[in-house]
Design a protein around this motif. Structure first.
Motif, PDB file in Angstrom:
ATOM      1  N   UNK A  31      15.347  16.000   6.808  1.00 13.67           N
ATOM      2  CA  UNK A  31      14.203  15.227   7.162  1.00 13.67           C
ATOM      3  C   UNK A  31      13.567  15.699   8.235  1.00 13.67           C
ATOM      4  N   UNK A  32      12.351  15.168   7.956  1.00 18.25           N
ATOM      5  CA  UNK A  32      10.407  15.594   8.777  1.00 18.25           C
ATOM      6  C   UNK A  32      11.624  15.385  10.056  1.00 18.25           C
ATOM      7  N   UNK A  33      11.120  16.014  11.089  1.00 19.67           N
ATOM      8  CA  UNK A  33      11.736  15.690  12.167  1.00 19.67           C
ATOM      9  C   UNK A  33      13.029  16.537  13.116  1.00 19.67           C
ATOM     10  N   UNK A  34      13.296  16.618  12.129  1.00 21.57           N
ATOM     11  CA  UNK A  34      15.449  16.815  12.741  1.00 21.57           C
ATOM     12  C   UNK A  34      15.192  17.917  12.985  1.00 21.57           C
ATOM     13  N   UNK A  56      12.949  23.224  13.869  1.00 20.65           N
ATOM     14  CA  UNK A  56      12.449  21.933  13.864  1.00 20.65           C
ATOM     15  C   UNK A  56      12.086  21.984  12.079  1.00 20.65           C
ATOM     16  N   UNK A  57      12.561  20.727  11.398  1.00 18.68           N
ATOM     17  CA  UNK A  57      11.883  20.957   9.774  1.00 18.68           C
ATOM     18  C   UNK A  57      10.432  19.822   9.561  1.00 18.68           C
ATOM     19  N   UNK A  58       9.368  20.256   9.422  1.00 17.53           N
ATOM     20  CA  UNK A  58       7.738  20.302   9.197  1.00 17.53           C
ATOM     21  C   UNK A  58       7.631  19.435   8.440  1.00 17.53           C
ATOM     22  N   UNK A  59       8.401  19.465   6.981  1.00 18.14           N
ATOM     23  CA  UNK A  59       8.207  19.117   5.828  1.00 18.14           C
ATOM     24  C   UNK A  59       8.885  19.454   4.887  1.00 18.14           C
ATOM     25  N   UNK A  60       9.768  18.069   4.077  1.00 21.95           N
ATOM     26  CA  UNK A  60      10.461  18.548   3.264  1.00 21.95           C
ATOM     27  C   UNK A  60       9.728  17.634   2.167  1.00 21.95           C
ATOM     28  N   UNK A  61      10.342  18.152   0.863  1.00 18.42           N
ATOM     29  CA  UNK A  61       9.480  17.442  -0.559  1.00 18.42           C
ATOM     30  C   UNK A  61      11.193  18.108  -2.092  1.00 18.42           C
ATOM     31  N   UNK A  62      12.022  18.025  -1.792  1.00 17.69           N
ATOM     32  CA  UNK A  62      13.089  17.905  -2.520  1.00 17.69           C
ATOM     33  C   UNK A  62      12.864  17.667  -4.646  1.00 17.69           C
ATOM     34  N   UNK A  63      11.650  17.129  -4.332  1.00 17.66           N
ATOM     35  CA  UNK A  63      10.996  16.933  -5.968  1.00 17.66           C
ATOM     36  C   UNK A  63      10.803  18.599  -5.827  1.00 17.66           C
ATOM     37  N   UNK A  64      10.019  19.149  -5.446  1.00 20.41           N
ATOM     38  CA  UNK A  64       9.642  20.561  -5.781  1.00 20.41           C
ATOM     39  C   UNK A  64      10.735  21.741  -5.313  1.00 20.41           C
ATOM     40  N   UNK A  65      11.206  21.238  -4.314  1.00 19.40           N
ATOM     41  CA  UNK A  65      12.420  22.246  -3.810  1.00 19.40           C
ATOM     42  C   UNK A  65      11.886  22.952  -2.745  1.00 19.40           C
ATOM     43  N   UNK A  66      11.222  21.855  -1.892  1.00 23.94           N
ATOM     44  CA  UNK A  66      10.786  22.828  -0.883  1.00 23.94           C
ATOM     45  C   UNK A  66      10.849  21.621  -0.220  1.00 23.94           C
ATOM     46  N   UNK A 197      23.332  23.307  14.938  1.00 26.87           N
ATOM     47  CA  UNK A 197      23.365  22.222  14.829  1.00 26.87           C
ATOM     48  C   UNK A 197      22.261  20.610  14.750  1.00 26.87           C
ATOM     49  N   UNK A 198      22.962  19.851  14.526  1.00 21.62           N
ATOM     50  CA  UNK A 198      22.013  18.676  14.145  1.00 21.62           C
ATOM     51  C   UNK A 198      21.499  18.113  16.169  1.00 21.62           C
ATOM     52  N   UNK A 199      20.390  18.178  16.566  1.00 24.02           N
ATOM     53  CA  UNK A 199      20.345  17.200  17.855  1.00 24.02           C
ATOM     54  C   UNK A 199      19.729  16.348  17.635  1.00 24.02           C
ATOM     55  N   UNK A 200      19.813  15.617  18.986  1.00 20.48           N
ATOM     56  CA  UNK A 200      19.666  13.872  18.622  1.00 20.48           C
ATOM     57  C   UNK A 200      17.943  13.175  19.277  1.00 20.48           C
ATOM     58  N   UNK A 201      17.640  15.106  19.128  1.00 20.42           N
ATOM     59  CA  UNK A 201      15.503  14.509  19.724  1.00 20.42           C
ATOM     60  C   UNK A 201      15.439  13.592  18.428  1.00 20.42           C
ATOM     61  N   UNK A 202      14.042  13.025  19.259  1.00 19.28           N
ATOM     62  CA  UNK A 202      13.270  12.439  18.218  1.00 19.28           C
ATOM     63  C   UNK A 202      12.300  13.102  17.631  1.00 19.28           C
ATOM     64  N   UNK A 206       4.946  15.451   9.110  1.00 15.74           N
ATOM     65  CA  UNK A 206       4.719  14.701   7.980  1.00 15.74           C
ATOM     66  C   UNK A 206       5.938  15.522   6.827  1.00 15.74           C
ATOM     67  N   UNK A 207       5.895  14.661   5.650  1.00 15.21           N
ATOM     68  CA  UNK A 207       6.256  14.940   4.209  1.00 15.21           C
ATOM     69  C   UNK A 207       4.922  14.863   3.405  1.00 15.21           C
ATOM     70  N   UNK A 208       5.410  15.154   2.510  1.00  9.82           N
ATOM     71  CA  UNK A 208       4.595  15.014   0.771  1.00  9.82           C
ATOM     72  C   UNK A 208       5.222  14.041  -0.141  1.00  9.82           C
ATOM     73  N   UNK A 209       4.567  13.656  -1.003  1.00 20.10           N
ATOM     74  CA  UNK A 209       4.216  12.798  -1.933  1.00 20.10           C
ATOM     75  C   UNK A 209       4.124  13.548  -2.806  1.00 20.10           C
ATOM     76  N   UNK A 210       3.851  14.665  -2.935  1.00 18.03           N
ATOM     77  CA  UNK A 210       3.734  15.942  -3.570  1.00 18.03           C
ATOM     78  C   UNK A 210       3.267  17.636  -3.015  1.00 18.03           C
ATOM     79  N   UNK A 211       3.770  18.821  -3.488  1.00 16.27           N
ATOM     80  CA  UNK A 211       3.814  19.563  -2.680  1.00 16.27           C
ATOM     81  C   UNK A 211       3.976  20.684  -4.084  1.00 16.27           C
ATOM     82  N   UNK A 212       3.212  21.872  -4.444  1.00 18.77           N
ATOM     83  CA  UNK A 212       2.822  22.805  -4.894  1.00 18.77           C
ATOM     84  C   UNK A 212       2.481  23.952  -4.578  1.00 18.77           C
TER      85      UNK A 212
END
Length: 214
Positions: A31-34, A56-66, A197-202, A206-212
């Motif tokens: 997820x975003x920020x992880x 670090x993950x900055x954006x994630x949109x599962x609907x569009x596989x991005x 490995x995943x860390x415990x950082x805060x 940002x996330x996308x409601x729709x992104x292509x």
């Protein structure tokens, strides 16, 4: 980020879509920020070497596989500072993307050779060999398969001594947040392994409601 100086490739485009409607399961650790930390083995015949890596993950949109994020290599011998790159990812969901890459100089044989490095993939092999796994339902899988393609350097120039011409085959474990990956670039050392490995950082991002991708 193996050693070899080339220019960055153009941004990837959405491809490989079919009529399937399954999506990877929602995973709180993807997820975003992880943040993730670990190493990338860049050993060659001449020497053993591993770089410390933060992602670090900055954006994630599962609907569009991005998804997208940053990757930081900390102890690169030829760099005076940690090298940060921005990457974009394709989630293998058989809707937007299949296990066949179809670009970046990767053949279907290259795809099979790299995906089979992940033990969790092997039950899918026979069906993937037929059509890239278009008929597979991965929605209940404990693992999420992805490709990560570095798009550009963030804090250094293209003359830094590294290449981002290749991409990563990635397997993400939803149970513990561990990531394993293998870098592919026909002009670099083969099967450079990424282990995070995943860390415990805060979390932040940002996330996308729709992104292509255009």
């Amino acid at each position: 980020m193996p050693v070899r100086v080339v220019e960055s490739s153009a941004p990837s485009q959405v491809s490989g879509a079919n009529s399937g409607e399954t999506l990877p399961q929602v995973c709180s650790l993807l997820s975003v920020g992880q943040a993730f930390s670990g190493t990338q083995n860049v050993s060659s015949l001449q020497k053993d070497e591993a770089w410390r890596v933060n992602v670090r993950i900055q954006g994630c949109d599962l609907e569009h596989g991005y998804l997208c994020g940053t990757m930081e290599a900390l102890n690169v011998p030829m760099a005076d500072t940690p090298v940060v790159t921005f990457w974009e990812g394709e989630i293998i969901d058989t809707k937007n993307y299949t296990f066949f890459t179809g670009k970046w100089e990767a053949t279907q044989e290259d795809d099979i050779r790299h995906w089979t490095k992940f033990p969790s993939f092997r039950p899918y092999l026979s069906r993937v060999e037929v059509d890239g796994g278009k008929s597979l339902d991965l929605s209940d899988s404990e693992f999420i398969y992805m490709r990560w393609k570095e798009q550009h350097f963030v804090n250094v120039g293209t003359d830094c001594g590294l290449t981002i011409a290749g991409f990563y085959y990635v397997c993400f474990s939803c149970s513990d947040g561990c990531i394993s990956g293998f870098y592919y670039d026909p002009n670099s050392s083969p099967f450079q392994k990424l282990e995070l490995k995943s860390t415990n950082e805060g979390r932040s991002g940002f996330s996308f409601s729709s992104y292509e991708l255009q």
